[in-house]
Design an enzyme around this catalytic site. Structure first.
Site, PDB file in Angstrom:
ATOM      1  N   LYS A  35     106.983  27.478 -46.024  1.00  0.00           N
ATOM      2  CA  LYS A  35     106.231  26.319 -45.508  1.00  0.00           C
ATOM      3  C   LYS A  35     106.055  25.356 -46.661  1.00  0.00           C
ATOM      4  O   LYS A  35     105.955  25.761 -47.818  1.00  0.00           O
ATOM      5  CB  LYS A  35     104.857  26.767 -44.989  1.00  0.00           C
ATOM      6  CG  LYS A  35     104.094  25.702 -44.240  1.00  0.00           C
ATOM      7  CD  LYS A  35     104.641  25.470 -42.838  1.00  0.00           C
ATOM      8  CE  LYS A  35     103.747  26.036 -41.803  1.00  0.00           C
ATOM      9  NZ  LYS A  35     104.224  26.167 -40.483  1.00  0.00           N
TER      10      LYS A  35
HETATM   11  N1  GLU Z   1     106.110  24.522 -37.825  1.00  0.00           N
HETATM   12  C1  GLU Z   1     106.382  25.450 -36.774  1.00  0.00           C
HETATM   13  C2  GLU Z   1     105.592  26.737 -36.950  1.00  0.00           C
HETATM   14  O1  GLU Z   1     104.592  26.755 -37.611  1.00  0.00           O
HETATM   15  C3  GLU Z   1     107.847  25.716 -36.584  1.00  0.00           C
HETATM   16  C4  GLU Z   1     108.593  26.207 -37.763  1.00  0.00           C
HETATM   17  C5  GLU Z   1     110.099  26.200 -37.570  1.00  0.00           C
HETATM   18  O2  GLU Z   1     110.568  25.886 -36.502  1.00  0.00           O
HETATM   19  O3  GLU Z   1     110.774  26.508 -38.545  1.00  0.00           O
HETATM   20  O4  GLU Z   1     105.898  27.732 -36.371  1.00  0.00           O
END
Ligand code: GLU
Length: 435
Positions: free
Chosen positions: A123
């Site tokens: 992230k």
């Molecule tokens: N931001 C989204 C999550 O927290 C999706 C992450 C992604 O698709 O890689 O799950």
């Protein structure tokens, strides 16, 4: 420009979000310890999983439209890649910190393992208020971020996606910057792109769709008919908005919704199809009128007497302070990390079931996986196929977690963690430690 519209956070060294009573990293570590104890996991593996493999921190100078230059900080936390390339969103928010990215990257590792996707967890984000930037400024900032991360990301290395404050356009800029620097078009470097450049149908609605599917399954488990179930949803963006609309279509009564400006309550049910999502028209929620509609604060919404509460906005909204006041019979986490560990303990003691984020909102990364498959195979799927496969994956994983909850007599969160963590730990034990 008013001070709350400044793109540069007042205290850019702040260690945590002002809404937070504990960092995402602290919450994630406590949850890891709880599940590890349940599984009696090898301490050597737990110790490795407490830490991210890498955290990239970059400085991003950006020319503003008036010619001045502001400098922002960006992060990409890469937690674990034992099961495949790192995967997870990028958020633009004044509250982004290194600790937050690390905690959120841990959750992505578990989320991908829980869904049995061949990905690890990451992230990242930029500490910036995106609403205070023009589109041109956002584009320059995003391209610079992509440039700084160019050696850290890639379709087989680390695949970013949208998260709070970012969208399909943000992903398009990253894909373009990465592709231009590499000399070839590489759609698989990010997911959540516009469809015309390799995005998947159904990707933007997918996190909300999975929240709706899991809510439907959980209500069935607790013998509560979906038809007429009273549901309050905090957040009316890509997660909360789509979940509310789908649950409404399936016969539930959406009695309350909210956006960043406040909440509305209608005990007879809101026609959510008629209320534009926050991204489509900011302010539409609080502007909505009706004879039985009343206005509430976001905090009041959390304490409504409803069948289901879906916190789908930001992290750490359910805390030690309000956990005893929550009157819902079931909580389904739409946001990442909406419940602090202290609140979670109170809910466990109260016997109030909480369906965790890593299960409920996992539709986003699951359709990201479908998108990545389409990109690397140069094929596109229909919306019907995406939604059908998503339904199958969500129901299959729900059933897997349900078995673990029944067998071990644990909370839904621990049940989900046990499934995820045992896959990650097993992969680590097979691969071993290198060098
Ligand atoms: N931001 C989204 C999550 O927290 C999706 C992450 C992604 O698709 O890689 O799950």
């Amino acid at each position: 420009m008013s001070s709350d519209q400044s793109a540069v956070p007042a205290d850019s060294t702040a260690d945590d979000a002002d809404t937070a009573s504990e960092s995402a990293r602290a919450t994630a570590r406590k949850q890891l310890e709880r599940a590890a104890a349940e599984l009696d996991l090898d301490r050597n593996v737990v110790e490795r999983l407490r830490h991210p493999a890498k955290v990239h921190e970059v400085t991003l100078p950006v020319e503003r439209d008036d010619g001045s230059v502001d400098v922002f900080t960006g992060y990409r936390a890469q937690h674990d890649s034992v099961r495949g390339p790192y995967k997870g969103g990028l958020r633009y928010s004044p509250h982004v910190t290194k600790e937050e990215c690390v905690g959120l990257s841990m959750w992505m590792t578990w989320k991908c393992a829980l869904m049995d996707l061949p990905f690890g967890g990451a992230k990242g984000g930029i500490q910036v208020n995106p609403k205070a930037l023009s589109d041109d400024e956002k584009e320059r900032l995003t391209r610079r971020f992509a440039h700084e991360l160019r050696t850290a990301i890639g379709p087989m290395q680390d695949i970013p996606a949208p998260d709070m404050g970012t969208d399909a356009q943000t992903m398009a800029w990253i894909m373009d910057a990465y592709s231009m620097e590499n000399g070839e078009t590489e759609p698989g470097v990010v997911t959540g792109k516009p469809k015309v450049i390799g995005g998947s149908p159904g990707r933007s609605a997918a996190p909300g769709r999975s929240v709706a599917i899991i809510t439907r399954e959980a209500l069935r488990y607790y013998d509560t008919p979906l038809e007429g179930a009273r549901i309050a949803v905090q957040g009316y963006g890509s997660v909360g908005g789509h979940a509310a609309r789908l649950l409404d279509d399936w016969g539930a009564t959406i009695v309350a919704i909210s956006d960043v400006e406040g909440a509305i309550h209608d005990p007879t049910g809101l026609s959510v199809d008629e209320i534009p999502l926050h991204d489509e028209q900011p302010g539409a929620v609080t502007a909505h009128e009706g004879s039985s509609v009343s206005h509430l604060t976001n905090d009041d919404l959390l304490e409504l007497d409803v069948d289901v509460l879906i916190p789908a906005a930001i992290g750490n909204v359910l805390t030690e302070t309000n956990a005893n006041a929550v009157q819902a019979d079931l909580i389904v986490e739409g946001a990442n990390g909406p419940t602090t560990s202290a609140a979670d303990a109170i809910f466990r003691e109260r016997g109030l079931p909480v369906i965790p984020d890593i299960l409920a909102n996992a539709g986003g990364v699951t359709v990201s996986y479908f998108e990545w498959l389409q990109d690397i195979n140069r094929r596109s799927w229909s919306l019907e196929r995406v939604n059908e496969e998503l339904e199958t994956e969500m129901v299959g994983t729900w059933n897997r977690v349900r078995e673990e909850v029944a067998e071990r007599d644990v909370s839904w969160r621990t049940g989900a963690y046990v499934v995820a963590l045992s896959r990650v730990a097993e992969a680590h034990s097979h691969r071993g430690l290198w060098p």
